[in-house]
Scaffold this motif. Structure first.
Motif, PDB file in Angstrom:
ATOM      1  N   ASP A 174      10.304  21.565  -0.861  1.00  0.00           N
ATOM      2  CA  ASP A 174      10.788  22.922  -0.571  1.00  0.00           C
ATOM      3  C   ASP A 174       9.660  23.811  -0.064  1.00  0.00           C
ATOM      4  O   ASP A 174       9.803  24.498   0.954  1.00  0.00           O
ATOM      5  N   ARG A 175       8.546  23.798  -0.770  1.00  0.00           N
ATOM      6  CA  ARG A 175       7.406  24.622  -0.353  1.00  0.00           C
ATOM      7  C   ARG A 175       6.475  23.863   0.589  1.00  0.00           C
ATOM      8  O   ARG A 175       5.607  24.461   1.205  1.00  0.00           O
ATOM      9  N   GLU A 176       6.646  22.545   0.668  1.00  0.00           N
ATOM     10  CA  GLU A 176       5.798  21.664   1.465  1.00  0.00           C
ATOM     11  C   GLU A 176       4.314  21.857   1.132  1.00  0.00           C
ATOM     12  O   GLU A 176       3.483  22.150   1.996  1.00  0.00           O
ATOM     13  N   VAL A 177       4.015  21.686  -0.160  1.00  0.00           N
ATOM     14  CA  VAL A 177       2.643  21.677  -0.650  1.00  0.00           C
ATOM     15  C   VAL A 177       2.473  20.443  -1.536  1.00  0.00           C
ATOM     16  O   VAL A 177       3.449  19.885  -2.047  1.00  0.00           O
ATOM     17  N   LEU A 178       1.241  20.036  -1.708  1.00  0.00           N
ATOM     18  CA  LEU A 178       0.954  18.893  -2.564  1.00  0.00           C
ATOM     19  C   LEU A 178       1.069  19.283  -4.035  1.00  0.00           C
ATOM     20  O   LEU A 178       0.551  20.322  -4.461  1.00  0.00           O
ATOM     21  N   ALA A 211     -14.463   3.210  -3.744  1.00  0.00           N
ATOM     22  CA  ALA A 211     -15.122   4.450  -3.300  1.00  0.00           C
ATOM     23  C   ALA A 211     -14.189   5.636  -3.098  1.00  0.00           C
ATOM     24  O   ALA A 211     -14.580   6.622  -2.475  1.00  0.00           O
ATOM     25  N   VAL A 212     -12.971   5.599  -3.639  1.00  0.00           N
ATOM     26  CA  VAL A 212     -12.038   6.712  -3.409  1.00  0.00           C
ATOM     27  C   VAL A 212     -12.398   7.957  -4.218  1.00  0.00           C
ATOM     28  O   VAL A 212     -11.922   9.054  -3.918  1.00  0.00           O
ATOM     29  N   GLY A 213     -13.261   7.791  -5.236  1.00  0.00           N
ATOM     30  CA  GLY A 213     -13.625   8.952  -6.042  1.00  0.00           C
ATOM     31  C   GLY A 213     -14.246  10.065  -5.231  1.00  0.00           C
ATOM     32  O   GLY A 213     -14.098  11.249  -5.561  1.00  0.00           O
ATOM     33  N   GLU A 214     -14.929   9.712  -4.149  1.00  0.00           N
ATOM     34  CA  GLU A 214     -15.592  10.726  -3.328  1.00  0.00           C
ATOM     35  C   GLU A 214     -14.607  11.459  -2.417  1.00  0.00           C
ATOM     36  O   GLU A 214     -14.991  12.413  -1.747  1.00  0.00           O
ATOM     37  N   MET A 215     -13.353  11.030  -2.378  1.00  0.00           N
ATOM     38  CA  MET A 215     -12.371  11.696  -1.513  1.00  0.00           C
ATOM     39  C   MET A 215     -11.422  12.613  -2.268  1.00  0.00           C
ATOM     40  O   MET A 215     -10.688  13.380  -1.653  1.00  0.00           O
ATOM     41  N   ILE A 216     -11.422  12.558  -3.596  1.00  0.00           N
ATOM     42  CA  ILE A 216     -10.375  13.255  -4.349  1.00  0.00           C
ATOM     43  C   ILE A 216     -10.541  14.772  -4.310  1.00  0.00           C
ATOM     44  O   ILE A 216      -9.572  15.516  -4.471  1.00  0.00           O
ATOM     45  N   HIS A 217     -11.766  15.254  -4.060  1.00  0.00           N
ATOM     46  CA  HIS A 217     -11.939  16.712  -4.072  1.00  0.00           C
ATOM     47  C   HIS A 217     -11.185  17.379  -2.930  1.00  0.00           C
ATOM     48  O   HIS A 217     -10.765  18.531  -3.046  1.00  0.00           O
ATOM     49  N   THR A 218     -10.991  16.672  -1.833  1.00  0.00           N
ATOM     50  CA  THR A 218     -10.182  17.222  -0.740  1.00  0.00           C
ATOM     51  C   THR A 218      -8.787  17.561  -1.235  1.00  0.00           C
ATOM     52  O   THR A 218      -8.245  18.636  -0.950  1.00  0.00           O
ATOM     53  N   ALA A 219      -8.194  16.630  -1.982  1.00  0.00           N
ATOM     54  CA  ALA A 219      -6.860  16.878  -2.534  1.00  0.00           C
ATOM     55  C   ALA A 219      -6.894  17.989  -3.575  1.00  0.00           C
ATOM     56  O   ALA A 219      -5.955  18.790  -3.675  1.00  0.00           O
ATOM     57  N   THR A 220      -7.966  18.048  -4.352  1.00  0.00           N
ATOM     58  CA  THR A 220      -8.087  19.105  -5.364  1.00  0.00           C
ATOM     59  C   THR A 220      -8.054  20.480  -4.713  1.00  0.00           C
ATOM     60  O   THR A 220      -7.352  21.394  -5.175  1.00  0.00           O
ATOM     61  N   VAL A 221      -8.815  20.647  -3.641  1.00  0.00           N
ATOM     62  CA  VAL A 221      -8.841  21.931  -2.926  1.00  0.00           C
ATOM     63  C   VAL A 221      -7.449  22.262  -2.386  1.00  0.00           C
ATOM     64  O   VAL A 221      -6.985  23.406  -2.477  1.00  0.00           O
ATOM     65  N   ALA A 222      -6.776  21.261  -1.806  1.00  0.00           N
ATOM     66  CA  ALA A 222      -5.447  21.507  -1.235  1.00  0.00           C
ATOM     67  C   ALA A 222      -4.444  21.920  -2.303  1.00  0.00           C
ATOM     68  O   ALA A 222      -3.599  22.792  -2.071  1.00  0.00           O
ATOM     69  N   ILE A 223      -4.531  21.302  -3.492  1.00  0.00           N
ATOM     70  CA  ILE A 223      -3.584  21.615  -4.561  1.00  0.00           C
ATOM     71  C   ILE A 223      -3.886  22.982  -5.164  1.00  0.00           C
ATOM     72  O   ILE A 223      -2.982  23.793  -5.385  1.00  0.00           O
ATOM     73  N   VAL A 224      -5.167  23.257  -5.445  1.00  0.00           N
ATOM     74  CA  VAL A 224      -5.534  24.566  -6.002  1.00  0.00           C
ATOM     75  C   VAL A 224      -5.156  25.685  -5.032  1.00  0.00           C
ATOM     76  O   VAL A 224      -4.621  26.723  -5.428  1.00  0.00           O
TER      77      VAL A 224
END
Length: 474
Positions: free
Chosen positions: A417-421, A430-443
């Motif tokens: 509905d809101r089209e947000v993560l 090595a995916v641990g280094e990519m999770i902050h991108t998603a954190t920023v998008a969610i916050v």
């Protein structure tokens, strides 16, 4: 007992782990005085028995795995993991149990330190008993922050406590690697230590009562980690309950509802309990041994001058979330000391909103599991409309270059509905280094329409964000 005097500070911090250090640092930077009370090592569990030593144990095997996954590099790997050097590197990171460096930082930050065990002795008053029996009485003008953390829970299983099982502390500080290690619990600690000890040469058995490893995570995360552990020779037993434990002829014998498991040592990794038993909280109507209930600014409910920050409140038992709470609580303490209004609205500088909707974490197994926000099951339980989008990370050019035959999955939970993560889980090397991108998008609740303009560099694994958006759009 003799008395070493009485001292008054604006803020008393019970517990000198990373959370307590950050509370004290924030309030001192805000113009208040602070004292830390610590009975063990300054820096706490994270520095000496948890995050730092466990990741030091895991990094060597991870590097070898990455090298062996790339043709041309794998041919250069002619030896095996050096166990003693791995343990030595771990010990270097923990300072061999010497906290002099942390103490120097505390003193340099203008924070006072009192060594000993603190216990409440009235409102805003703490009596600290040193190892020599000397008592120091501390009084706070504004607040006492309880940052005593948590300790490993030993479940009431017949004979378990009597055999002196390992807790995570023993597992990360070991000097000799056991030939056989039984791990009770298939959560984050159990899976990480299974990964580490299999690489260090132990024969490992993991026993988990739930039907999969890493139960709170997306099911594919536990499935991927279980498959990898089995490939490493780990005996993974899920849906199995431990009923008794004993030592017999030098062996640890673990009785389960599906038979016995024998080993040289047993690690119990089934959860944590609050360190609130011995600090005198019962004087204020609080229950010893329980997590302290707090409001959004980490103020203890019913005791407005007391704050419970980090593991001790039971909200999010992660080092980085304890530090986050410390920043929020510290800001609230300073503002209230100045007579300023403290807003408890979402995303205020005084509240721990991220605890509820945007907590990131990384499990340093093989493969790594990185997650932030809600899983699909959590979104469902919260009554949130959601759509799950998946994409194989190995299909991106960056991942295929990173490792030959890269295996991994990205899972996004989207509010249609809101089209947000709402949440993201990444599974793979090595995916641990990519999770902050998603954190920023969610916050930031960044709309997917805007994320289309966050262009990932090619060829990197961050291309996964573009592929998830393309999959969502269809």
């Amino acid at each position: 007992m003799s008395s070493a005097g009485e001292n008054t500070y604006d803020v008393i911090v019970l517990g000198g782990g990373s959370t307590g250090e950050n509370v004290a640092d924030i309030v001192v930077k805000g113009g208040l005085s602070a004292v830390i009370v610590e009975a063990e090592l300054v820096g706490g569990d994270c520095s000496y028995w948890a995050c730092i030593p466990s990741k030091a144990l895991l990094r060597g095997p991870e590097v070898l795995g990455e090298a062996r996954a790339v043709r041309g590099a794998k041919e250069a790997v002619t030896g095996q993991l050096d166990v003693q050097e791995t343990l030595a590197r771990r010990s270097w990171f923990t300072g061999d149990g010497d906290d002099a460096g942390q103490v120097k930082w505390v003193e340099g930050a203008g924070i006072a330190l009192v060594r000993g065990t603190g216990r409440f002795d009235g409102e805003k008053t703490v009596v600290v008993t040193g190892t020599d029996g000397t008592e120091t009485r501390l009084t706070a003008r504004h607040a006492v922050a309880v940052c005593t953390g948590s300790s490993a829970a030993i479940p009431p299983i017949d004979g378990l406590r009597e055999i002196s099982p390992w807790t995570p502390r023993e597992a990360t500080s070991v000097k000799e690697v056991p030939g056989r290690l039984v791990i009770v619990g298939g959560g984050v600690v159990g899976c990480e230590m299974a990964t580490a000890y299999a690489a260090l040469g132990s024969t490992v058995t993991v026993i988990e009562m739930a039907d999969r490893l890493l139960p709170p995570f997306e099911p594919k995360a536990g499935e991927a980690v279980a498959a990898s552990l089995k490939d490493k020779g780990v005996d993974v037993r899920t849906g199995v309950a431990v009923t008794a434990a004993r030592r017999e002829d030098g062996e640890v014998v673990i009785t389960t509802d599906s038979g016995e498991v024998r080993g040289d040592e047993v690690l119990v990794a089934v959860g944590r309990r609050a360190r609130t038993t011995e600090i005198g909280v019962e004087a204020f109507g609080l229950e010893p041994g329980r997590y302290l209930e707090v409001d959004e600014s980490l103020q203890v409910k019913g005791v407005p001058w007391m704050y419970a920050v980090g593991d001790v409140n039971g909200r999010k038992l992660l080092t980085h979330m304890g530090k986050y709470q410390a920043r929020q609580a510290g800001a609230a303490i300073v503002a209230r000391a100045r007579g300023e209004e403290v807003s408890l609205a979402d995303w205020s500088p005084f509240v721990a909103t991220a605890d509820h909707v945007a907590t990131p974490s990384v499990v340093f197994t093989d493969p790594q599991v990185a997650t932030v926000g809600r899983t699909a099951a959590e979104a469902e339980k919260a009554g949130l409309g959601h759509r799950v989008v998946e994409y194989e990370i190995g299909w991106t050019a960056g991942a295929s270059l990173f490792a030959d035959g890269y295996q991994g999955t990205a899972i996004a939970v989207v509010d249609p509905d809101r089209e947000v993560l709402l949440g993201v889980t990444l599974i793979g090397p090595a995916v641990g280094e990519m999770i902050h991108t998603a954190t920023v998008a969610i916050v930031g609740e960044v709309p997917l329409s805007r994320l289309w303009h966050a262009v990932p560099s090619f060829p990197t694994m961050s291309e996964i964000w573009l592929r998830l958006l393309e999959t969502y759009r269809g």
